[in-house]
Design a protein around this motif. Sequence first.
Motif, PDB file in Angstrom:
ATOM      1  N   TYR A   9      -2.430   1.745  -3.286  1.00 45.47           N
ATOM      2  CA  TYR A   9      -0.922   1.827  -3.149  1.00 45.47           C
ATOM      3  C   TYR A   9      -0.442   0.528  -3.786  1.00 45.47           C
ATOM      4  CZ  TYR A   9      -1.672   5.453  -0.096  1.00 45.47           C
ATOM      5  OH  TYR A   9      -2.078   6.639   0.475  1.00 45.47           O
ATOM      6  N   GLU A  11       1.740  -2.464  -3.794  1.00 45.34           N
ATOM      7  CA  GLU A  11       2.597  -3.303  -3.148  1.00 45.34           C
ATOM      8  C   GLU A  11       2.449  -4.759  -3.475  1.00 45.34           C
ATOM      9  OE1 GLU A  11       2.133  -1.817   0.963  1.00 45.34           O
ATOM     10  OE2 GLU A  11       3.918  -0.944   0.885  1.00 45.34           O
ATOM     11  N   LEU A  16       3.669  -7.606   1.247  1.00 39.93           N
ATOM     12  CA  LEU A  16       2.369  -7.143   2.128  1.00 39.93           C
ATOM     13  C   LEU A  16       2.521  -8.408   3.235  1.00 39.93           C
ATOM     14  CD1 LEU A  16      -0.416  -6.068  -0.058  1.00 39.93           C
ATOM     15  CD2 LEU A  16       0.749  -4.803   1.661  1.00 39.93           C
ATOM     16  N   LYS A  19       5.496  -8.090   5.725  1.00 39.84           N
ATOM     17  CA  LYS A  19       5.439  -6.888   6.644  1.00 39.84           C
ATOM     18  C   LYS A  19       4.350  -7.226   7.612  1.00 39.84           C
ATOM     19  CE  LYS A  19       5.937  -2.856   3.702  1.00 39.84           C
ATOM     20  NZ  LYS A  19       5.286  -1.624   3.467  1.00 39.84           N
ATOM     21  N   GLN A  20       3.267  -8.023   7.227  1.00 35.28           N
ATOM     22  CA  GLN A  20       2.130  -8.541   8.132  1.00 35.28           C
ATOM     23  C   GLN A  20       2.865  -9.350   9.384  1.00 35.28           C
ATOM     24  OE1 GLN A  20      -1.218 -10.170   6.387  1.00 35.28           O
ATOM     25  NE2 GLN A  20      -1.701 -10.936   8.306  1.00 35.28           N
ATOM     26  N   GLY A  23       5.441  -8.064  11.317  1.00 32.83           N
ATOM     27  CA  GLY A  23       4.638  -6.990  12.479  1.00 32.83           C
ATOM     28  C   GLY A  23       4.035  -7.978  13.568  1.00 32.83           C
ATOM     29  N   TYR A  77      11.906  -3.431  13.497  1.00 30.12           N
ATOM     30  CA  TYR A  77      10.555  -3.447  12.185  1.00 30.12           C
ATOM     31  C   TYR A  77      10.877  -2.825  10.997  1.00 30.12           C
ATOM     32  CZ  TYR A  77       5.791  -3.474  10.473  1.00 30.12           C
ATOM     33  OH  TYR A  77       4.536  -3.817   9.773  1.00 30.12           O
ATOM     34  N   ASN A  78      11.198  -1.456  11.219  1.00 27.34           N
ATOM     35  CA  ASN A  78      11.385  -0.559  10.274  1.00 27.34           C
ATOM     36  C   ASN A  78      12.645  -0.983   9.406  1.00 27.34           C
ATOM     37  OD1 ASN A  78      10.722   1.932   8.837  1.00 27.34           O
ATOM     38  ND2 ASN A  78      12.757   2.721   9.452  1.00 27.34           N
ATOM     39  N   CYS A  81      11.258  -3.998   7.309  1.00 29.31           N
ATOM     40  CA  CYS A  81      10.600  -3.614   6.280  1.00 29.31           C
ATOM     41  C   CYS A  81      10.918  -2.762   5.099  1.00 29.31           C
ATOM     42  CB  CYS A  81       9.147  -2.758   6.858  1.00 29.31           C
ATOM     43  SG  CYS A  81       7.933  -3.631   7.756  1.00 29.31           S
ATOM     44  N   THR A  82      12.056  -1.994   5.716  1.00 33.76           N
ATOM     45  CA  THR A  82      12.536  -1.148   4.572  1.00 33.76           C
ATOM     46  C   THR A  82      13.566  -1.843   3.722  1.00 33.76           C
ATOM     47  OG1 THR A  82      12.625   0.629   6.100  1.00 33.76           O
ATOM     48  CG2 THR A  82      14.414   0.878   4.070  1.00 33.76           C
ATOM     49  N   GLU A  85      11.465  -3.608   1.357  1.00 30.02           N
ATOM     50  CA  GLU A  85      10.842  -2.897   0.162  1.00 30.02           C
ATOM     51  C   GLU A  85      12.033  -2.532  -0.771  1.00 30.02           C
ATOM     52  OE1 GLU A  85       7.774  -0.480   3.357  1.00 30.02           O
ATOM     53  OE2 GLU A  85       9.806   0.291   2.619  1.00 30.02           O
ATOM     54  N   SER A  92       5.776   1.518  -3.736  1.00 28.59           N
ATOM     55  CA  SER A  92       5.967   2.311  -2.507  1.00 28.59           C
ATOM     56  C   SER A  92       7.132   2.807  -1.712  1.00 28.59           C
ATOM     57  CB  SER A  92       5.288   1.346  -1.416  1.00 28.59           C
ATOM     58  OG  SER A  92       5.502   1.551  -0.162  1.00 28.59           O
ATOM     59  N   THR A  95       8.575   5.993  -3.285  1.00 23.85           N
ATOM     60  CA  THR A  95       7.833   7.139  -2.887  1.00 23.85           C
ATOM     61  C   THR A  95       8.128   7.259  -1.304  1.00 23.85           C
ATOM     62  OG1 THR A  95       5.957   6.043  -2.841  1.00 23.85           O
ATOM     63  CG2 THR A  95       6.379   7.369  -4.728  1.00 23.85           C
ATOM     64  N   GLN A  96       8.566   6.462  -0.540  1.00 22.55           N
ATOM     65  CA  GLN A  96       8.474   6.550   0.683  1.00 22.55           C
ATOM     66  C   GLN A  96       9.212   7.895   1.106  1.00 22.55           C
ATOM     67  OE1 GLN A  96      11.076   4.267   3.511  1.00 22.55           O
ATOM     68  NE2 GLN A  96      11.220   2.916   1.252  1.00 22.55           N
ATOM     69  N   GLY A  97       8.615   8.241   2.282  1.00 21.97           N
ATOM     70  CA  GLY A  97       9.249   9.465   2.780  1.00 21.97           C
ATOM     71  C   GLY A  97       8.295  10.580   2.438  1.00 21.97           C
TER      72      GLY A  97
ATOM     73  N   TRP B  46       7.103  12.422   6.717  1.00 22.80           N
ATOM     74  CA  TRP B  46       7.024  11.254   8.013  1.00 22.80           C
ATOM     75  C   TRP B  46       7.418  11.984   9.151  1.00 22.80           C
ATOM     76  CZ3 TRP B  46      11.517   9.502   9.860  1.00 22.80           C
ATOM     77  CH2 TRP B  46      12.439   9.358   8.831  1.00 22.80           C
ATOM     78  N   PHE B  93       2.791  -2.359  14.867  1.00 25.33           N
ATOM     79  CA  PHE B  93       3.055  -3.409  14.148  1.00 25.33           C
ATOM     80  C   PHE B  93       1.835  -4.170  13.255  1.00 25.33           C
ATOM     81  CE2 PHE B  93       6.202  -4.151  17.738  1.00 25.33           C
ATOM     82  CZ  PHE B  93       7.291  -3.637  16.791  1.00 25.33           C
ATOM     83  N   THR B 407       2.157   7.660   2.080  1.00 26.50           N
ATOM     84  CA  THR B 407       2.200   6.262   1.925  1.00 26.50           C
ATOM     85  C   THR B 407       2.100   5.394   3.132  1.00 26.50           C
ATOM     86  OG1 THR B 407       4.549   6.287   2.110  1.00 26.50           O
ATOM     87  CG2 THR B 407       3.831   6.648  -0.027  1.00 26.50           C
ATOM     88  N   ILE B 416       7.049   5.126  14.053  1.00 30.37           N
ATOM     89  CA  ILE B 416       8.389   4.887  14.900  1.00 30.37           C
ATOM     90  C   ILE B 416       8.848   6.201  15.318  1.00 30.37           C
ATOM     91  CG2 ILE B 416      10.726   4.136  14.755  1.00 30.37           C
ATOM     92  CD1 ILE B 416       9.307   2.207  12.438  1.00 30.37           C
TER      93      ILE B 416
END
Lengths: 100, 639
Positions: A9, A11, A16, A19-20, A23, A77-78, A81-82, A85, A92, A95-97, B46, B93, B407, B416
């Motif tokens: 992938y 990214e 990365l 996100k880390q 998180g 968090y989502n 991240c979104t 992104e 990434s 193509t997410q989802g 998802w 997380f 992904t 989530i």
Amino acid sequence: MDHGPAVEYHECDELLKYKQKAGLRLFFIYSGIYGVFVLLNTVFPSMMESVIFFGLNLAIVYGIGLILIAIILGLLYNYQCTKMEKRLDTSSSKTQGGSE
Amino acid sequence: MIYTASPLAVGIFFAVVATVLCISFYFGRKTTSAKGYFAAGGTIHWSVNGIAFAGDYLSAASFLGICGMIAFSGFDGFLYSIGYLAGWVVALFVVAEPLKRLGKFTFADALDSKFNSRDIRLMAAISTLVVSIFYLIPQMVGAGALVTPLLGLPHWVGVTLVGGIVIFIVTTAGMKSTTYVQFLKGALLIVFSVVLVFMVVDRGVQDVPYEGYHDFITLQAELTDGSITYVSDPAYTIAGEYTENGLHFVKLEKDGINNWWNLETDTSTLTEALTIVTLDDGSVLFNGAPREDQLFYPVGSMHRIMADGEQVEEVRGLNVISFLAVIQESEVVRFIADVFTSGDEKVRIWYQEITPGNEILSPGLKFHIDEGSSFADKMNFISLMLALFFGTAALPHVLIRYYTVPTPAAARKSTIVAITAIGFFYILTLYMGLGAMISGVLDVESSNMSAPLLAQSFGTLMFAIISAIAFATVLGTVSGLIVASSGAVAHDFIDNFLGRKLTDHKKVIAGKLAAVGTGIIAILLGIAFKGMNVAFLVGLAFAIAASANLPSILMVLFWEKTTAKGIAASITTGIISALGLIMLSPSMFTRYGLEASAAPLPLDNPGIISIPLSFAVLIIVSLMTQDKGKPQGEKALTS
């Protein structure tokens, strides 16, 4: 020998790391709240019987609160991240989802 | 209790089973490759995957076990809900995206993605099998508990039935059919649990749960020198007594029937109890009579109802807050279990205990962490909460679901959705458990039946639906566990550890054979562990997963000095220490027929020892093998 991940992938490092970091930050926040809950139950169990509001005691309010906080932090968090992104426009995020 | 099968319940049950089998047939025709079989081709959306996560995770332990534990022990049962959900925070997380990025079919792929180590493959496969089998036991026990009231069949038939159906599901279509079975079951479980909770709070709280609820009698007694000498009702005669640890039980005889009562010495009152007495000749009496006489009643009721500071006989039309507030103010009659031997009688007794609502809704009824508890009691509680928190992100059947989406972002989003659905459901368990506690439906022999029996109090249709969903719950979770096990055997062990390099087709065949083997083991263990609370058993599976898998997953992601030898040693240590401590625990000693106090360690849950130990071993071994198992200059995988 490094045979690498099964699927690649792409990214960028910045995404990365972001996100880390996000998180781990939320993980430590939640761990702290959870830890205090376990500690209160163990060291000050009688405190959990105190009525807080609407006739509900601390045990119930804190317990349900832990579940709701997990959901809220997950959504946060989502969102973070979104947003990142999209900003970095990685492959990434394109193509997410997935698909069926 | 005696259960009789209803045609409606049987009909709905078979409709659910038929639907599940149709799904398997449909997807079975489409599944030909190993990726399709083990990871559903990585094509699941998802949102579907998120609900399937919930369907996978909300197992018999969550639905049957937690509701049962809340029904018998109040808030302490809800602690399982809190811990199970909190574990998803670690999964989301810390673990979800990196694991998806690094893996293919199993979590061993991610662990081994930079080492190519046979040791890691072997230990990860063994760990997956051990955790899956420990997780399978409570699912099978739950299946057996359900089938008895639903179909009027013995426990072992229920276990075999579930095992057979699941083996069929998994061997026909693998992960794709499993995903859609879990999606369907997860959605149904949440929807009908909402309906049930709405009915519970709307019905409210009553002094007498329903017309025909057994009126438990109280008699006045007189004592001389600590022994009973008089009973107020002349119809009863004193036939024996037994005293232990401050408890005083009295055997009374009336109309040729002997039964044990609880004597409250401070008020000199005798309260009717439930008993199962095994005589020397092997015959068993339920409240002094054969089971068919139906003198062994369902229980659970209010003692005193307080609403807005006033005592009332009933309160109806409550909402989700006022329902809890009324219980908080009121008093509940619970039935406490004890065991003793008197003469030629082995007695299992459940005596009444009036418990204030504020104690029901706070910790201490199951876990002895209130004032006066020992250090070991507190450690036991902390150990359980630790295992639940760190266990979820290390469960093999949860981890493989990250490979069914396309992904890392989809893995995150599906986690989530799962947290939201699972968290919402866990809040519902509080209401279902408390509803069962006060609805006069509890079977003291089986806490696992509390939720279906609560549904039965709203009619046969609701009972049939909830029981069928509970059965589907078991099917969904067991399917996921067996897919995880078959992946460990075919992909990790045969393909990667033994180096057989199977063709795609042969790998699928090997996976199917492994599924049959795991299914048979699960059936046998499900029969052997009949009667244990399923939430407790799952707590043990969490402890093994958290000890064996999580240290390796976290360290390979975040510590650049981690080596292959360190990972293999950590997994080995986690499995052995967790399993060893479980085998030496007080609960297992009871299972062996020994005194719990004879156990060398007072811990029922091993997490507090085995998790840190596994971390420590990984660090020490990695530091000692810096040049042997890891390429120089590598960084942690997420950096």
